[in-house]
Motif scaffolding. Structure first.
Motif, PDB file in Angstrom:
ATOM      1  N   THR A 168      -0.853  -2.553 -11.040  1.00 30.45           N
ATOM      2  CA  THR A 168      -1.559  -1.524 -10.290  1.00 30.45           C
ATOM      3  C   THR A 168      -2.546  -0.810 -11.206  1.00 30.45           C
ATOM      4  O   THR A 168      -2.446  -0.889 -12.436  1.00 30.45           O
ATOM      5  CB  THR A 168      -0.577  -0.506  -9.654  1.00 30.45           C
ATOM      6  OG1 THR A 168      -1.297   0.315  -8.742  1.00 30.45           O
ATOM      7  CG2 THR A 168       0.109   0.349 -10.700  1.00 30.45           C
ATOM      8  N   GLU A 169      -3.479  -0.130 -10.595  1.00 32.40           N
ATOM      9  CA  GLU A 169      -4.432   0.715 -11.325  1.00 32.40           C
ATOM     10  C   GLU A 169      -4.330   2.126 -10.759  1.00 32.40           C
ATOM     11  O   GLU A 169      -4.427   2.321  -9.551  1.00 32.40           O
ATOM     12  CB  GLU A 169      -5.859   0.194 -11.162  1.00 32.40           C
ATOM     13  CG  GLU A 169      -6.085  -1.136 -11.842  1.00 32.40           C
ATOM     14  CD  GLU A 169      -7.530  -1.615 -11.755  1.00 32.40           C
ATOM     15  OE1 GLU A 169      -8.442  -0.769 -11.648  1.00 32.40           O
ATOM     16  OE2 GLU A 169      -7.723  -2.842 -11.779  1.00 32.40           O
ATOM     17  N   LEU A 170      -4.116   3.097 -11.650  1.00 25.01           N
ATOM     18  CA  LEU A 170      -4.029   4.505 -11.277  1.00 25.01           C
ATOM     19  C   LEU A 170      -4.873   5.318 -12.244  1.00 25.01           C
ATOM     20  O   LEU A 170      -4.714   5.193 -13.463  1.00 25.01           O
ATOM     21  CB  LEU A 170      -2.576   5.005 -11.334  1.00 25.01           C
ATOM     22  CG  LEU A 170      -1.571   4.299 -10.440  1.00 25.01           C
ATOM     23  CD1 LEU A 170      -0.158   4.716 -10.810  1.00 25.01           C
ATOM     24  CD2 LEU A 170      -1.850   4.617  -8.987  1.00 25.01           C
TER      25      LEU A 170
ATOM     26  N   ASN B 114       0.842  -1.194   0.000  1.00 28.84           N
ATOM     27  CA  ASN B 114       0.000   0.000   0.000  1.00 28.84           C
ATOM     28  C   ASN B 114       0.877   1.243   0.000  1.00 28.84           C
ATOM     29  O   ASN B 114       1.769   1.361   0.833  1.00 28.84           O
ATOM     30  CB  ASN B 114      -0.900   0.028   1.241  1.00 28.84           C
ATOM     31  CG  ASN B 114      -1.890  -1.106   1.232  1.00 28.84           C
ATOM     32  OD1 ASN B 114      -2.503  -1.408   0.231  1.00 28.84           O
ATOM     33  ND2 ASN B 114      -2.026  -1.764   2.362  1.00 28.84           N
TER      34      ASN B 114
ATOM     35  N   ASN C   7      -3.132   5.895  -1.091  1.00 28.48           N
ATOM     36  CA  ASN C   7      -4.414   5.266  -1.437  1.00 28.48           C
ATOM     37  C   ASN C   7      -4.283   4.281  -2.589  1.00 28.48           C
ATOM     38  O   ASN C   7      -5.280   3.880  -3.187  1.00 28.48           O
ATOM     39  CB  ASN C   7      -5.450   6.334  -1.799  1.00 28.48           C
ATOM     40  CG  ASN C   7      -5.815   7.174  -0.595  1.00 28.48           C
ATOM     41  OD1 ASN C   7      -5.829   6.680   0.531  1.00 28.48           O
ATOM     42  ND2 ASN C   7      -6.102   8.447  -0.829  1.00 28.48           N
ATOM     43  N   ASN C   8      -3.074   3.914  -2.943  1.00 21.52           N
ATOM     44  CA  ASN C   8      -2.838   3.018  -4.073  1.00 21.52           C
ATOM     45  C   ASN C   8      -2.240   1.697  -3.596  1.00 21.52           C
ATOM     46  O   ASN C   8      -1.572   1.640  -2.574  1.00 21.52           O
ATOM     47  CB  ASN C   8      -1.875   3.673  -5.066  1.00 21.52           C
ATOM     48  CG  ASN C   8      -2.416   4.990  -5.572  1.00 21.52           C
ATOM     49  OD1 ASN C   8      -3.481   5.044  -6.156  1.00 21.52           O
ATOM     50  ND2 ASN C   8      -1.690   6.065  -5.318  1.00 21.52           N
ATOM     51  N   LYS C   9      -2.490   0.655  -4.373  1.00 22.45           N
ATOM     52  CA  LYS C   9      -1.939  -0.659  -4.069  1.00 22.45           C
ATOM     53  C   LYS C   9      -1.119  -1.150  -5.249  1.00 22.45           C
ATOM     54  O   LYS C   9      -1.532  -1.023  -6.401  1.00 22.45           O
ATOM     55  CB  LYS C   9      -3.055  -1.672  -3.819  1.00 22.45           C
ATOM     56  CG  LYS C   9      -3.556  -1.690  -2.422  1.00 22.45           C
ATOM     57  CD  LYS C   9      -4.448  -2.885  -2.178  1.00 22.45           C
ATOM     58  CE  LYS C   9      -4.948  -2.814  -0.753  1.00 22.45           C
ATOM     59  NZ  LYS C   9      -5.741  -3.952  -0.380  1.00 22.45           N
TER      60      LYS C   9
END
Length: 109
Positions: free
Chosen positions: A75-77, A49, A52-54
């Motif tokens: 990942t997704e951004l 983590n 707020n991203n993983k």
């Protein structure tokens, strides 16, 4: 990996992530430096983590080829899907795309 010790000696490093599999000689030397500097390290993690991203570490198999044991990160951004393959080869790519159903990746490295 070849410059990892140099990076640790010349920059502030808080943590180090290793791929899955047995540590090679270069990784063992790096671990000695990390221990001396009290830097935490982890091996074969599944996710990380960051705010707020993983980041998802998908490659947790042990292949015979050291490059194929590379950390593969997904990942997704901002509604974009990213897949970073490291040095993993085509066999690993095919295995992971099928295992995690990653047919709609926007950015692939």
């Amino acid at each position: 990996m070849g410059e990892a010790i140099n990076l640790v000696n010349n920059f502030k490093v808080e943590k180090v992530m290793f791929n899955c599999g047995v540590f090679n000689d270069l990784e063992k030397e790096l671990i000695k430096v990390l221990d001396k500097k009290y830097i935490k390290y982890y091996s074969c993690i599944k996710e990380l983590n960051i705010d707020n991203n993983k980041l998802y570490f998908l490659n947790n198999s042990d292949y015979e080829n050291e490059n194929d044991n590379s950390s593969v990160i997904y990942t997704e951004l901002n509604n974009h899907k990213f897949l970073f393959m490291g040095d993993a080869g085509v066999e690993v790519e095919e295995d992971l795309i099928e295992k995690y159903n990653l047919n709609n990746v926007n950015n692939y490295k």
